[in-house]
Design an enzyme around this catalytic site. Structure first.
Site, PDB file in Angstrom:
ATOM      1  N   CYS A  86       0.867  -1.187   0.000  1.00 43.46           N
ATOM      2  CA  CYS A  86       0.000   0.000   0.000  1.00 43.46           C
ATOM      3  C   CYS A  86       0.900   1.233   0.000  1.00 43.46           C
ATOM      4  CB  CYS A  86      -0.982  -0.034   1.175  1.00 43.46           C
ATOM      5  SG  CYS A  86      -0.227  -0.063   2.817  1.00 43.46           S
ATOM      6  N   ARG A 118      -3.372  -0.773   5.452  1.00 43.42           N
ATOM      7  CA  ARG A 118      -3.952  -1.846   4.644  1.00 43.42           C
ATOM      8  C   ARG A 118      -3.032  -3.051   4.478  1.00 43.42           C
ATOM      9  NH1 ARG A 118      -5.180   2.058  -0.264  1.00 43.42           N
ATOM     10  NH2 ARG A 118      -3.295   2.944   0.668  1.00 43.42           N
ATOM     11  N   ASP A 143      -8.332   3.680   1.219  1.00 38.95           N
ATOM     12  CA  ASP A 143      -7.359   4.050   2.239  1.00 38.95           C
ATOM     13  C   ASP A 143      -8.100   4.537   3.477  1.00 38.95           C
ATOM     14  OD1 ASP A 143      -5.412   5.165   3.778  1.00 38.95           O
ATOM     15  OD2 ASP A 143      -4.483   6.301   2.160  1.00 38.95           O
TER      16      ASP A 143
END
Ligand code: 4NP
Length: 146
Positions: free
Chosen positions: A3, A9, A119
């Site tokens: 990420c 994440r 996100d």
């Protein structure tokens, strides 16, 4: 698992896939990184740690690290969380073989949809949703590549 910051994440993705691979007895090397080095050396975000813990997953052994061009040699598969991560990784590829290792992770669950994992860093309520999306995608990774 890649990420932007490697604190929200991709640490969840790493933890989830490691657990599933272990449960299947697969000898896979699973790691995660960020396209940025903003948070290098840091623990996962406390909200990711909490969501993982709710699912009996401990991700506190992880520390953020930046994705390296050499990772495209070292790993067979690279899963990007969103289109921006994907483009930044593909830009580091030296050839088509390296490029071919890179996938948008949610395309494992919804092929061709090019859906990103949102996100959750700037909000507070996206972490369980991220967990559920990654849990599904990791099941598909196991199905396809085990
Ligand atoms: P991640 O989330 O890419 O899922 O780890 C983010 C973490 C930090 C920042 C952005 C996204 N940041 O801008 O610092």
């Amino acid at each position: 698992m890649v990420c932007l910051g490697n604190i929200c994440r991709s640490p969840l993705a790493e933890g989830i896939l490691k657990e599933k691979a272990k449960a299947k007895g697969l000898d896979w090397q699973v790691d995660s990184a960020g396209t940025s080095g903003y948070h290098a050396g840091e623990l996962p975000d406390s909200r990711s740690i909490a969501v993982a813990k709710n699912h009996d997953l401990d991700i506190t052994d992880q520390r953020s690290q930046q994705f390296l061009a050499s990772d495209l040699d070292e790993y067979d598969l690279v899963f990007a969380m969103d289109a921006s991560n994907y483009q930044n990784i593909v830009r580091m590829a030296h050839n088509d073989s390296q490029k071919g290792k890179v996938h948008l992770i949610m395309n494992m669950a919804s092929p061709g949809m090019n859906q990103g994992v949102p996100d959750p860093y700037w909000g507070n309520d996206g972490f369980e949703n991220v967990y559920q999306m990654l849990d599904l995608a990791c099941d598909k990774i196991i199905e396809q590549f085990a």
